[in-house]
Design a protein around this motif. Structure first.
Motif, PDB file in Angstrom:
ATOM      1  N   PHE A 185      21.387  14.403  -9.740  1.00 50.46           N
ATOM      2  CA  PHE A 185      21.981  14.673 -11.146  1.00 50.46           C
ATOM      3  C   PHE A 185      21.532  15.757 -11.611  1.00 50.46           C
ATOM      4  CE2 PHE A 185      22.946  15.720 -15.911  1.00 50.46           C
ATOM      5  CZ  PHE A 185      24.131  15.700 -15.925  1.00 50.46           C
ATOM      6  N   ASN A 186      21.097  17.183 -10.946  1.00 51.94           N
ATOM      7  CA  ASN A 186      19.999  17.929 -10.958  1.00 51.94           C
ATOM      8  C   ASN A 186      21.478  19.639 -11.910  1.00 51.94           C
ATOM      9  OD1 ASN A 186      22.513  19.242  -9.329  1.00 51.94           O
ATOM     10  ND2 ASN A 186      21.343  19.312  -7.831  1.00 51.94           N
ATOM     11  N   ARG A 187      20.332  20.271 -12.205  1.00 52.17           N
ATOM     12  CA  ARG A 187      20.700  21.386 -13.511  1.00 52.17           C
ATOM     13  C   ARG A 187      21.675  22.731 -12.588  1.00 52.17           C
ATOM     14  NH1 ARG A 187      14.235  22.063 -13.427  1.00 52.17           N
ATOM     15  NH2 ARG A 187      14.288  22.529 -11.384  1.00 52.17           N
ATOM     16  N   TRP A 192      16.295  20.766  -7.938  1.00 54.26           N
ATOM     17  CA  TRP A 192      15.672  19.510  -7.519  1.00 54.26           C
ATOM     18  C   TRP A 192      16.030  18.366  -8.806  1.00 54.26           C
ATOM     19  CZ3 TRP A 192      12.829  23.081  -6.787  1.00 54.26           C
ATOM     20  CH2 TRP A 192      11.938  23.665  -5.246  1.00 54.26           C
ATOM     21  N   VAL A 259      11.597  22.001 -19.511  1.00 56.33           N
ATOM     22  CA  VAL A 259      12.587  23.402 -19.948  1.00 56.33           C
ATOM     23  C   VAL A 259      14.196  22.199 -20.631  1.00 56.33           C
ATOM     24  CG1 VAL A 259      13.251  25.281 -19.864  1.00 56.33           C
ATOM     25  CG2 VAL A 259      11.012  24.932 -19.509  1.00 56.33           C
ATOM     26  N   TRP A 260      14.202  21.262 -19.151  1.00 54.43           N
ATOM     27  CA  TRP A 260      15.626  21.100 -18.962  1.00 54.43           C
ATOM     28  C   TRP A 260      16.024  19.657 -19.562  1.00 54.43           C
ATOM     29  CZ3 TRP A 260      19.306  24.088 -17.219  1.00 54.43           C
ATOM     30  CH2 TRP A 260      19.753  25.231 -17.030  1.00 54.43           C
ATOM     31  N   ALA A 261      15.114  19.020 -19.768  1.00 55.06           N
ATOM     32  CA  ALA A 261      15.274  17.499 -19.901  1.00 55.06           C
ATOM     33  C   ALA A 261      14.295  16.532 -21.106  1.00 55.06           C
ATOM     34  CB  ALA A 261      16.176  16.367 -18.715  1.00 55.06           C
ATOM     35  N   SER A 262      14.516  16.561 -22.246  1.00 58.13           N
ATOM     36  CA  SER A 262      13.834  15.253 -22.708  1.00 58.13           C
ATOM     37  C   SER A 262      13.319  14.108 -21.999  1.00 58.13           C
ATOM     38  CB  SER A 262      14.494  15.110 -24.585  1.00 58.13           C
ATOM     39  OG  SER A 262      15.887  14.305 -24.077  1.00 58.13           O
ATOM     40  N   GLU A 264      13.546  10.959 -23.287  1.00 58.11           N
ATOM     41  CA  GLU A 264      14.578  10.339 -24.302  1.00 58.11           C
ATOM     42  C   GLU A 264      16.100  10.813 -23.554  1.00 58.11           C
ATOM     43  OE1 GLU A 264      16.344  11.965 -27.688  1.00 58.11           O
ATOM     44  OE2 GLU A 264      17.056  10.428 -28.092  1.00 58.11           O
ATOM     45  N   TYR A 265      16.119  11.478 -23.079  1.00 53.35           N
ATOM     46  CA  TYR A 265      17.407  12.092 -22.419  1.00 53.35           C
ATOM     47  C   TYR A 265      18.167  11.282 -21.259  1.00 53.35           C
ATOM     48  CZ  TYR A 265      20.989  14.549 -19.870  1.00 53.35           C
ATOM     49  OH  TYR A 265      22.605  14.790 -19.632  1.00 53.35           O
ATOM     50  N   HIS A 268      18.392   7.650 -20.266  1.00 52.77           N
ATOM     51  CA  HIS A 268      19.767   6.958 -20.400  1.00 52.77           C
ATOM     52  C   HIS A 268      20.246   7.840 -19.820  1.00 52.77           C
ATOM     53  CE1 HIS A 268      23.928   8.215 -22.016  1.00 52.77           C
ATOM     54  NE2 HIS A 268      23.968   8.790 -21.417  1.00 52.77           N
ATOM     55  N   LEU A 269      20.279   9.169 -18.901  1.00 50.40           N
ATOM     56  CA  LEU A 269      20.784   8.924 -17.551  1.00 50.40           C
ATOM     57  C   LEU A 269      20.905   8.291 -17.034  1.00 50.40           C
ATOM     58  CD1 LEU A 269      20.107  13.291 -16.779  1.00 50.40           C
ATOM     59  CD2 LEU A 269      22.267  12.175 -17.881  1.00 50.40           C
TER      60      LEU A 269
ATOM     61  N   GLU B 783      21.403  18.262 -21.672  1.00 52.94           N
ATOM     62  CA  GLU B 783      21.671  17.225 -22.301  1.00 52.94           C
ATOM     63  C   GLU B 783      21.750  17.328 -23.576  1.00 52.94           C
ATOM     64  OE1 GLU B 783      16.839  17.178 -22.726  1.00 52.94           O
ATOM     65  OE2 GLU B 783      17.357  15.911 -24.866  1.00 52.94           O
ATOM     66  N   TRP B 786      24.995  16.146 -24.859  1.00 57.44           N
ATOM     67  CA  TRP B 786      25.301  14.965 -24.504  1.00 57.44           C
ATOM     68  C   TRP B 786      24.337  14.767 -26.266  1.00 57.44           C
ATOM     69  CZ3 TRP B 786      20.245  12.367 -25.188  1.00 57.44           C
ATOM     70  CH2 TRP B 786      20.144  10.461 -25.047  1.00 57.44           C
TER      71      TRP B 786
END
Ligand SMILES: Cc1cc2nc3c(=O)[nH]c(=O)nc-3n(C[C@H](O)[C@H](O)[C@H](O)COP(=O)(O)OP(=O)(O)OC[C@H]3O[C@@H](n4cnc5c(N)ncnc54)[C@H](O)[C@@H]3O)c2cc1C
Lengths: 287, 795
Positions: A185-187, A192, A259-262, A264-265, A268-269, B783, B786
């Motif tokens: 799963f990437n942006r 990466w 910058v792209w994901a916490s 917590e997220y 979840h992912l 995110e 979500w």
């Protein structure tokens, strides 16, 4: 930017390379495909005084059948892995993960050894290595030794390689009879992983006999999702069973925030992607 | 007057492959970085690592001892002479306008500001020596948030100014007499939609980094620069440095993209100029990608507070816009004016009668913002198109229907808008109908309903975006009224060589748009010469002495008319020559299919071509009485009005409700850009524009940490999408000619960017309505989607 000045040598045998590294001391660095190292040099985040280019070591490039395992030279490029019939037949998870790395240009230069020695937890191959219990064959001033995947990755961008040691080859156990899948799963494509999940499962009749799960970018090192593996072992090969096992994917992980994901997220992912990866690897269908 | 064919058949309208592409795509051309001059030195720039600090000491002496170093200096060494970077658009009389030194002197106000330089014999030595420069910074408090910056006791970016407010600019349709006052409209409203939208900060991210070479050794100082605006740069260098204008030559060789990001007079250009003068030798500077992302101007960055008043039948009554626009730390060439370009577009394609727009420009400790593809218009279009969707939901109406009830009908043009513009032409009905059909709107709505019904974890959303924009910047009188310092005309010159080949000199400055091809097509038709026989010259003030360059979808819409007018003059000047050669009366001649013939003669009858006339005036042995021996001609054109392309874009997104991932499933763009000179170029502009608009919706954002460090300083974190991230774009057209333009063309450079961002966000929000989601912050990262689904961070 322009790298700081450095010396450069391109040895033609492993012995010469080991010697060059020893002579260069602390500030010598190995150059493989350069796809991580050269950007670091250009940003001046690294400033080694000597680069030892392994590009001349033909003996470190290629894949060999060694009974119950494949032996892959550290200088084997991503593109070589993707073309190799042995990898395709006996180490499909490695091929699947490799296919998701970066773009064509990077895959024609980057090497499996460089990718693992870089020990970037966001890299796609380290989680495959821990999932499959790959062994790392290492050579240095004191000769050869073997390091397990569990011991190789020490910390963020840090490995168990000692002073003057280099990675020579990887021993990848064959996964004949296993189903595998790498879920990335990437942006943007060609980047990466925000999170990646490497899965190999072995089914016996209607149940999952064995499972191996590695997580990308869920900590300062590649993570082995043991809780999921335990929950899957002996479980029925159903979506429900997989879902409840996958819900434990982030247990014990310590995911980064950026910058792209916490964090917590990411946690979840990890659960969603683990479920999807196991379902795909096991060929499990909704009943 | 000679009759020039109204709509020539032939080259215009043909999908010619671009003649400039071979050299641009292979890179085998003259970029500024490729300029090599005898004795040339290299410049490196030390940039501030802090967003706000007092500089208490700079010591460059160690750098002078480094190998290869020729000179090193800081802002202090040139404080008295360096001047201030120009802002050409003081939008209000009382605008707060701080000095903008190319090299910081006592204080740095954003991370990446230039502090000191080294000039050395090679680039590596220059970069190495930067590390030996000692700078003592005394940190000052940082202000990044616009609302905090406007608070009573705010920390100040420019302490001496006493405020972080640059200006407040107001347009009110009641006061301007272009409509009613908004208060009455809101008093009579049955529905009021109130929203706050955030236009995140973007980085233009052109492919070729900025690069400049200055050669001070000739009679003229020559500046090569990767710029969109060689002509404006020349004037500004003369004004800022005091160098007489005729002693400055600017060359924009091939330039690798700009998107507004190279519509700037940069600190780097002036620093290189100073350095070259100091050492008396040519000096080159080329920025790294990281320096580019950090210090080249950024775009967008606005907070939009919006209120829409309507009746329950869907009729919009009025709109209030309250905007905060982030200037960054200083003003660039048109920084304050960018949001005002949007002021005229919030009413979009609709005919509501009352409108009030208030914009406050705000200083913060961030990189200066300025024009970025669309400049003000994407922000405005986003706001109104999001609001129209919200209104549709509020009224339980189809989003297309709400628009239909409010838009200007095709028989209502020319239309005087509430924002004070006169829209030239358009057919919103036709473009929308065509888009709906190509998209399969009804079938997608049916699929959406069934996915909702079955609780599919992947939901489908449909986004509508209708738009118009103003192209052809700009009528000079309008610019004057808006207090812009320059005009908006454009020039073209045609030189017919003795052998009949043609050189065209344009005042536009293409940096990827394909002017060489389009201009050749136009000239080929107008003069009856082969496409291959036309050479288009641009970007060097020595050959193209006059022009206002390329931005704001102006080149064809303004420069194209200058070109057509110059062609007409050439034909007019050739006519007496041809009559003399054919031994007939001027009034008996007509020019068609590339030749002058006696009126009524068959088209295969012997005639005289432009080439014949060119040779005749070259020899000049036998000229008619009193006729000058040349058929060359110049034209300068100042538009009477903007042109207003429009279109309807439809986007279908699939939203994975488990991960928040948005995938664009289909995208239809029907654009009406007037008559098309080259459909391949138009399609390319639409594709690129749509990609950039999708990038704002899904992928890109410049992010600072709380100290003012840019976190997205490389392409690892600032992530423009690649082809693999983008959908197939179905691009089609309707064609409503521009009535005021002899070619009927309107402009297409920014349309895709303007239309696509709201189409994508509307589609995402549409997918998530059943989950109670009514907004999503851009970029809509997985995110954020979500979190929105969880009812979390909605802002
Ligand atoms: C644009 C871009 C996108 C990328 N995207 C991804 C992605 O999606 N997924 C991903 O996993 N990676 C990605 N990468 C990183 C890429 O995979 C790198 O190639 C890889 O991490 C390093 O391999 P290399 O051979 O290039 O090693 P190098 O860059 O040469 O070396 C990396 C490090 O390992 C050391 N090293 C190399 N070989 C050895 C050895 N044999 N023994 C000891 N030390 C050694 C070097 O000294 C250096 O410290 C991306 C890179 C780029 C430029």
């Amino acid at each position: 930017m322009i790298p700081a000045a450095f010396e450069y040598t391109k040895p033609s045998t492993v012995d010469e390379a080991v010697q060059a590294l020893a002579d260069g001391g602390e500030d010598a660095k190995v150059l493989a495909g350069g796809q991580s190292l050269i950007p670091m040099l250009r940003l001046r985040l690294a400033a080694p005084t000597l680069l030892v280019d392994l590009g001349g070591l033909g003996e470190l490039r290629g894949v060999r059948d060694d009974g119950d395992a494949l032996v892959i030279g550290a200088m084997t490029r991503y593109a070589d892995l993707l073309r190799d019939p042995l990898v395709r037949d006996h180490a499909p998870l490695l091929a699947q993960a490799t296919a998701t790395v970066a773009d064509r240009q990077v895959r024609h230069l980057g090497t499996i050894g460089g990718s693992l020695a870089e020990a970037d937890p966001a890299g796609d191959l380290p989680s495959v290595a821990v999932a499959l219990d790959v062994s790392f064959e290492v050579v240095g001033p004191d000769g050869w030794r073997t390091i397990s995947a569990a011991d190789f990755f020490v910390d963020f961008l840090t490995t168990a390689l000692g002073d003057g040691e280099m990675l020579a080859a990887l021993r990848v156990p064959k996964q004949d009879g296993w189903g595998t899948h790498y879920e990335k799963f990437n942006r943007v494509a060609q980047a990466w992983s925000i999170v990646g999940v490497a899965v190999a499962v072995r089914r016996e009749n209607g149940t999952i006999a064995e499972a191996r799960v590695g997580l990308t970018n869920m900590g300062n090192r590649p993570v082995r999702a043991r809780a999921v593996e335990e929950a899957l072992t002996g479980a029925p090969a159903t979506v429900d069973a997989v879902s409840s096992a996958a819900a434990r994917a982030a247990e014990g992980a310590d995911p980064p925030a950026d910058v792209w994901a916490s964090a917590e997220y990411r946690s979840h992912l990890a659960t969603v992607l683990t479920r999807r990866a196991v379902v795909a690897a096991g060929g499990i269908h909704a009943s | 007057m000679t009759t020039v064919q109204e709509r020539p058949t032939g080259e215009v309208g043909a999908a010619r492959k671009r003649k400039e592409d071979a050299r641009l795509i292979t890179g085998r051309t003259m970029w500024t970085e490729n300029v090599m001059l005898p004795g040339m030195l290299h410049l490196a720039i030390l940039r501030s690592p802090m967003a706000h600090a007092r500089i208490t000491r700079v010591d460059t002496s160690a750098a002078l001892r480094e190998p290869g170093v020729v000179t090193a200096f800081s802002g202090r060494d040139v404080a008295e002479t360096q001047g201030s970077l120009p802002c050409a658009w003081p939008v209000t009389e009382d605008m707060v306008h701080p000095d903008h030194p190319p090299l910081a002197v006592d204080e740095v106000r954003h991370a990446g500001e230039a502090v000191a330089v080294v000039v050395a014999r090679d680039r590596a030595s220059a970069v190495d020596a930067l590390a030996t420069i000692e700078v003592d910074y005394e940190p000052l408090p940082v202000v990044l948030d616009m609302e905090e910056a406007l608070a009573e006791d705010a920390r100040l970016v420019h302490a001496d100014k006493g405020t972080n407010k640059a200006y407040t600019w107001i347009f009110d349709s009641g006061e301007a007499g272009t409509g009613h006052g908004v208060d009455a409209a809101f008093a009579g409203a049955e529905v009021v939609i109130k929203r706050r939208y955030i236009q995140q900060r973007l980085i233009p991210a052109f492919m070729e980094p900025r690069s400049v070479v200055v050669d001070p050794t000739g009679d003229q100082h020559t500046i090569w620069s990767a710029t969109q605006i060689p002509h404006i740069l020349r004037v500004m260098v003369a004004l800022v440095t005091g160098t007489p204008e005729h002693k400055v030559r600017v060359v924009a060789p091939d330039v690798g993209g700009g998107f507004g990001g190279k519509l700037q007079v940069t600190a780097e250009e002036l620093i290189a100029f100073m350095a070259a003068q100091r050492v008396g030798k040519p000096v080159k500077y080329t920025e790294s990608r990281s320096d580019s992302l950090l210090s080249a101007h950024h775009g967008r960055d606005q907070i939009q507070d919006l209120e829409l008043a309507a009746r329950r039948d869907g009729t919009v009554l009025g709109l209030r816009v309250n905007l905060l626009a982030n200037m960054g730390a200083y003003l660039g060439i048109v920084t304050p004016g960018v949001p005002l370009l949007g002021a005229f577009m919030y009413n979009a394609i609709y005919k509501f009668p009352a409108y009030r727009f208030v914009c406050t420009g705000v200083y913060t400790n961030t990189t200066t913002t300025d024009a970025y593809r669309g400049a003000g218009r994407p922000e405005a279009t986003y706001a109104i198109e999001r609001l129209m969707d919200e209104l549709a939901v509020e009224l339980d109406m189809d989003p297309v229907e709400v628009r239909r009830r409010n838009w200007i009908r095709h028989d209502e043009f020319p239309f005087d808008t509430v924002a004070g513009l006169t829209y030239d032409s358009g057919n919103y009905e036709a473009a929308t109908d065509k888009a709906l059909e190509l998209f399969g709107y009804e079938a997608l709505r049916a699929e959406q309903a069934s996915r909702r019904e079955s609780g599919d974890p992947v939901q489908l959303g449909i986004g509508v975006s209708t738009y118009t924009e103003m192209c052809g910047l700009a009528p000079s009188r309008v610019l004057g009224a808006l207090r812009y310092a320059a005009g908006g005309w454009e020039t073209a010159s045609i030189r017919v060589l003795p052998t009949g080949k043609v050189e065209v000199v344009t005042g536009t400055s293409p940096h990827g748009q394909g002017h060489e091809t389009a201009w050749s097509q136009i000239v080929a038709d107008r003069l009856g010469v082969p496409f291959e026989d036309v050479e288009v010259l641009h970007g060097d003030t020595r050959t193209s002495h006059k022009g206002l360059d390329t931005y704001g979808s102006r080149s064809l819409a303004v420069g194209g008319i200058a070109l057509v007018n110059a062609c007409t003059k050439v034909v007019d000047k050739a006519k007496p020559v041809a009559a003399h050669l054919l031994e007939c009366d001027v009034s008996d001649l007509e020019f068609a299919d590339g030749a002058f013939r006696v009126r009524g003669a068959p088209s295969d009858a012997a005639g005289k071509t432009i080439a014949d006339c060119a040779f005749a005036v070259f020899a000049a042995h036998d000229m008619p009485e009193g006729v000058e021996p040349t058929i060359d001609a110049d034209a300068t054109y100042d538009p009477g009005n903007f042109s207003f392309p429009h279109g309807t874009h439809l986007c279908a997104t699939e939203v994975d409700t488990e991960t928040g991932r948005v995938t664009i499933r289909s995208y239809v763009a029907v654009d009406d850009v007037g008559r098309v000179i080259n459909p391949l170029i138009v399609e390319g502009q639409v594709h690129g524009g749509v990609a950039q608009g999708i990038a704002q919706a899904l992928f890109e954002e410049a992010v600072y940490d709380s100290e003012g460090n840019l976190l997205t300083g490389t392409f690892i974190d600032y992530t423009p999408p690649s082809a693999a991230d983008l959908p197939d774009i179905v691009s089609d057209r309707t064609e409503t000619p521009a009535p005021d333009h002899p070619l009927g063309a309107k402009g297409v450079g920014e349309a895709g960017t303007i239309a696509s961002t709201p189409a994508v966000i509307n589609a995402i929000v549409d997918a998530l309505r059943p989950y109670g989601v009514s907004d999503i912050r851009m970029p809509a990262t997985p995110e954020r989607v979500w979190q929105a689904l969880r009812g979390g961070a909605r802002s």
